[in-house]
Scaffold this motif. Structure first.
Motif, PDB file in Angstrom:
ATOM      1  N   PRO A  41       0.802  -1.122   0.014  1.00  0.00           N
ATOM      2  CA  PRO A  41      -0.118  -0.120   0.125  1.00  0.00           C
ATOM      3  C   PRO A  41       0.727   1.371   0.037  1.00  0.00           C
ATOM      4  CG  PRO A  41       0.011  -1.106   2.379  1.00  0.00           C
ATOM      5  CD  PRO A  41       0.657  -1.860   1.500  1.00  0.00           C
ATOM      6  N   ALA A  42       0.208   2.277  -0.347  1.00  0.00           N
ATOM      7  CA  ALA A  42       0.886   3.572  -0.409  1.00  0.00           C
ATOM      8  C   ALA A  42       1.473   3.970   0.979  1.00  0.00           C
ATOM      9  CB  ALA A  42      -0.016   4.567  -1.238  1.00  0.00           C
ATOM     10  N   ARG A  43       0.788   3.866   1.928  1.00  0.00           N
ATOM     11  CA  ARG A  43       1.202   4.209   3.299  1.00  0.00           C
ATOM     12  C   ARG A  43       2.549   3.419   3.536  1.00  0.00           C
ATOM     13  NH1 ARG A  43      -0.031   8.942   5.020  1.00  0.00           N
ATOM     14  NH2 ARG A  43       0.685   8.175   7.239  1.00  0.00           N
ATOM     15  N   ALA A  44       2.809   2.438   3.208  1.00  0.00           N
ATOM     16  CA  ALA A  44       4.228   1.847   3.196  1.00  0.00           C
ATOM     17  C   ALA A  44       5.246   2.584   2.537  1.00  0.00           C
ATOM     18  CB  ALA A  44       4.042   0.170   3.125  1.00  0.00           C
ATOM     19  N   LEU A  45       5.064   3.277   1.710  1.00  0.00           N
ATOM     20  CA  LEU A  45       6.110   3.854   0.952  1.00  0.00           C
ATOM     21  C   LEU A  45       6.928   4.896   1.673  1.00  0.00           C
ATOM     22  CD1 LEU A  45       7.715   3.792  -1.929  1.00  0.00           C
ATOM     23  CD2 LEU A  45       5.785   5.509  -2.638  1.00  0.00           C
ATOM     24  N   PRO A 138       2.068   8.267  -4.367  1.00  0.00           N
ATOM     25  CA  PRO A 138       1.346   7.176  -4.374  1.00  0.00           C
ATOM     26  C   PRO A 138       1.279   6.238  -5.492  1.00  0.00           C
ATOM     27  CG  PRO A 138       0.039   8.980  -4.222  1.00  0.00           C
ATOM     28  CD  PRO A 138       1.297   9.468  -4.211  1.00  0.00           C
ATOM     29  N   ARG A 139       1.758   6.681  -6.656  1.00  0.00           N
ATOM     30  CA  ARG A 139       1.723   5.756  -7.702  1.00  0.00           C
ATOM     31  C   ARG A 139       2.770   4.651  -7.843  1.00  0.00           C
ATOM     32  NH1 ARG A 139       0.981   9.434 -13.195  1.00  0.00           N
ATOM     33  NH2 ARG A 139       0.599   7.338 -13.749  1.00  0.00           N
ATOM     34  N   PHE A 140       3.601   4.884  -6.956  1.00  0.00           N
ATOM     35  CA  PHE A 140       4.703   3.881  -6.832  1.00  0.00           C
ATOM     36  C   PHE A 140       4.320   2.769  -5.882  1.00  0.00           C
ATOM     37  CE2 PHE A 140       6.658   7.445  -8.634  1.00  0.00           C
ATOM     38  CZ  PHE A 140       7.648   6.883  -9.690  1.00  0.00           C
ATOM     39  N   ALA A 141       3.249   2.717  -5.287  1.00  0.00           N
ATOM     40  CA  ALA A 141       2.862   1.787  -4.127  1.00  0.00           C
ATOM     41  C   ALA A 141       1.298   1.737  -4.336  1.00  0.00           C
ATOM     42  CB  ALA A 141       3.660   1.991  -2.814  1.00  0.00           C
ATOM     43  N   PRO A 142       0.863   0.465  -4.902  1.00  0.00           N
ATOM     44  CA  PRO A 142       1.503  -0.535  -5.519  1.00  0.00           C
ATOM     45  C   PRO A 142       2.122  -0.026  -6.714  1.00  0.00           C
ATOM     46  CG  PRO A 142      -0.707  -1.007  -5.606  1.00  0.00           C
ATOM     47  CD  PRO A 142      -0.738   0.265  -4.656  1.00  0.00           C
ATOM     48  N   ARG A 167      20.884   3.810 -15.257  1.00  0.00           N
ATOM     49  CA  ARG A 167      19.732   3.972 -14.585  1.00  0.00           C
ATOM     50  C   ARG A 167      18.978   3.138 -13.499  1.00  0.00           C
ATOM     51  NH1 ARG A 167      15.792   4.961 -18.572  1.00  0.00           N
ATOM     52  NH2 ARG A 167      14.767   6.714 -17.521  1.00  0.00           N
ATOM     53  N   LYS A 168      18.630   3.849 -12.186  1.00  0.00           N
ATOM     54  CA  LYS A 168      18.076   2.955 -11.661  1.00  0.00           C
ATOM     55  C   LYS A 168      16.833   3.632 -10.780  1.00  0.00           C
ATOM     56  CE  LYS A 168      21.355  -0.112 -11.288  1.00  0.00           C
ATOM     57  NZ  LYS A 168      21.390  -1.609 -11.562  1.00  0.00           N
ATOM     58  N   LEU A 169      15.976   2.784 -10.443  1.00  0.00           N
ATOM     59  CA  LEU A 169      14.747   3.190  -9.622  1.00  0.00           C
ATOM     60  C   LEU A 169      14.794   2.421  -8.457  1.00  0.00           C
ATOM     61  CD1 LEU A 169      12.131   4.531  -9.317  1.00  0.00           C
ATOM     62  CD2 LEU A 169      10.914   2.690 -10.613  1.00  0.00           C
ATOM     63  N   THR A 170      14.812   3.020  -7.215  1.00  0.00           N
ATOM     64  CA  THR A 170      14.738   2.312  -5.806  1.00  0.00           C
ATOM     65  C   THR A 170      13.785   2.661  -5.141  1.00  0.00           C
ATOM     66  OG1 THR A 170      17.159   2.266  -5.792  1.00  0.00           O
ATOM     67  CG2 THR A 170      16.221   1.637  -3.781  1.00  0.00           C
ATOM     68  N   LEU A 171      12.901   1.764  -4.724  1.00  0.00           N
ATOM     69  CA  LEU A 171      11.609   2.185  -3.645  1.00  0.00           C
ATOM     70  C   LEU A 171      12.114   1.438  -2.417  1.00  0.00           C
ATOM     71  CD1 LEU A 171       8.781   1.020  -6.165  1.00  0.00           C
ATOM     72  CD2 LEU A 171       9.910   3.185  -5.925  1.00  0.00           C
ATOM     73  N   THR A 172      11.738   2.218  -1.046  1.00  0.00           N
ATOM     74  CA  THR A 172      12.041   1.980   0.169  1.00  0.00           C
ATOM     75  C   THR A 172      10.761   1.736   0.703  1.00  0.00           C
ATOM     76  OG1 THR A 172      14.095   3.097   0.321  1.00  0.00           O
ATOM     77  CG2 THR A 172      12.853   2.601   2.349  1.00  0.00           C
ATOM     78  N   LEU A 173      10.012   0.606   1.132  1.00  0.00           N
ATOM     79  CA  LEU A 173       8.807   0.106   1.319  1.00  0.00           C
ATOM     80  C   LEU A 173       8.894  -0.435   2.706  1.00  0.00           C
ATOM     81  CD1 LEU A 173       8.692  -0.841  -1.765  1.00  0.00           C
ATOM     82  CD2 LEU A 173       6.604   0.135  -1.490  1.00  0.00           C
ATOM     83  N   GLY A 174       8.297   0.186   3.742  1.00  0.00           N
ATOM     84  CA  GLY A 174       8.086  -0.585   5.206  1.00  0.00           C
ATOM     85  C   GLY A 174       9.420  -1.066   5.436  1.00  0.00           C
ATOM     86  N   GLY A 175      10.774  -0.334   5.258  1.00  0.00           N
ATOM     87  CA  GLY A 175      11.848  -0.565   5.726  1.00  0.00           C
ATOM     88  C   GLY A 175      12.542  -1.629   4.715  1.00  0.00           C
ATOM     89  N   LYS A 176      12.104  -2.019   3.711  1.00  0.00           N
ATOM     90  CA  LYS A 176      12.514  -3.048   2.805  1.00  0.00           C
ATOM     91  C   LYS A 176      12.931  -2.297   1.204  1.00  0.00           C
ATOM     92  CE  LYS A 176      11.063  -6.966   1.922  1.00  0.00           C
ATOM     93  NZ  LYS A 176      10.228  -7.999   1.622  1.00  0.00           N
TER      94      LYS A 176
END
Length: 363
Positions: A41-45, A138-142, A167-176
């Motif tokens: 969910p977006a709140r975890a991003l 929020p469009r990155f999670a999910p 080029r990289k895309l890195t998402l930090t979600l809920g500590g992961k």
């Protein structure tokens, strides 16, 4: 008949090529659709990071308030260029920076051309994110893609630009942390491919997500000086050179507000109204980051404008002179902003604005 046959054969060849391309693009599971790449969910991003070979952009939540977003703009360490022949990276041209035939400092072999010293990169800037960023985040999670291509072989990875891309895309979600490699921009933004590093799965991302990150400085940064508008205050306090004067304010946008001295509320001051209208329309030329100081250190205050409503402050603007121009800071900006040229007249006229007519004489 011969020309007609050739035209027919050419048309069939074109159709075959198009069909082959569509078959190659097709996801292993079937037709294009809404494919989930990251299911959270977006709140975890917590943070979205985009980077290329030279710079990076991070869109992240505030540590104290998760509903507030910030943009961090930074540069990656640049690789030094080979020094000119006969020049050591740490010495003047024509001098011997070390014993011949020995290993250079830092483990560089003496037979390898030394790297020229490169100037240090400026520190990253932390800037307030705008409404576009708030809608993008929020469009990155999910995270969803238009197509899943599975694990591609080396040749196809090279064809879509995923083999040597930095080029990289890195998402930090809920500590992961979930990291993706983005295809190089050779083919443009029309069909951005990304490869999930955790399992090698390749996806076709929609074309609307990445351009905002690529152009974050112009698209995602909040450049407003104030969040309130004309008419949201009923008094203005102007200070300059140790003097201060209060004016009552009436009117609202889109028209300029009328200002009258507190001691004579029935006598609007046209000069001050015009001066304040120009001050209100000041626009930032460049935004400095949070805790960043202008070149030459803290600028010297030229004048200050405080806005009040019902006796309470709703905001203020401080204009200061630096070594290379004028800067401003408000209740909304995270730091100083550089102003356009032409602020000198406003700074000079501030002294007249803060001087009562009884002291200065009639104009």
């Amino acid at each position: 008949m011969k020309a007609r046959d050739l035209a027919l054969q050419g048309a069939l060849a074109v159709v075959a090529l198009v069909a082959a391309y569509l078959v190659w693009q097709r996801a292993p599971a079937g037709a294009p659709g809404d494919v989930t790449v990251v299911e959270l969910p977006a709140r975890a991003l917590d943070k979205v990071r985009y980077e290329d070979e030279a710079r990076y952009v991070e869109l992240y939540r505030d540590a104290q308030s998760r509903d507030m977003l910030w943009v961090r703009l930074g540069y990656k360490p640049s690789k030094g260029l080979p020094a000119a022949e006969g020049t050591d990276a740490g010495s003047a041209p024509g001098t011997d920076g070390g014993a011949s035939g020995t290993v250079a400092q830092g483990g560089q072999d003496a037979g390898t051309p030394p790297l020229a010293a490169t100037p240090p990169q400026p520190p990253p800037r932390e800037l307030r994110a705008n409404e576009v960023a708030a809608k993008l985040f929020p469009r990155f999670a999910p995270l969803r893609a238009t197509r899943a291509l599975g694990v591609l072989e080396a040749k196809k990875l090279e064809e879509v630009g995923l083999t040597t891309s930095q080029r990289k895309l890195t998402l930090t979600l809920g500590g992961k942390v979930e990291t993706f490699t983005l295809a190089s921009t050779t083919g443009g933004w029309g069909t951005p491919y990304l490869r999930r590093e955790s399992d090698g799965q390749v996806f076709l991302l929609g074309p609307a997500l990445l351009p905002d990150l690529e152009n974050a400085n112009s698209r995602l940064v909040d450049r407003r000086l104030h969040t309130f508008d004309l008419g949201d205050f009923d008094a203005v306090v102007i200070s300059s050179g140790g003097a201060s004067r209060t004016f009552t304010a009436t009117g609202k946008a889109p028209n300029p507000v009328a200002l009258a001295p507190e001691e004579a509320p029935d006598k609007p001051d046209e000069f001050t109204r015009n001066w304040h209208d120009r001050v209100w329309r000041l626009m930032p030329l460049d935004l400095l980051g949070r805790d960043e100081q202008p070149t030459g250190g803290e600028p010297k205050e030229a004048f200050r404008v405080e806005y009040r409503r019902g006796g309470k402050s709703v905001g203020e603007l401080t204009v200061a002179r630096g070594t290379d121009g004028f800067f401003a800071r408000t209740e909304h900006t995270p730091g100083w902003v550089r102003l356009h040229a032409g602020v000198d007249p406003l700074a000079a006229e501030a002294a007249r604005v803060t001087t009562p007519v009884s002291s200065a004489g009639a104009p």
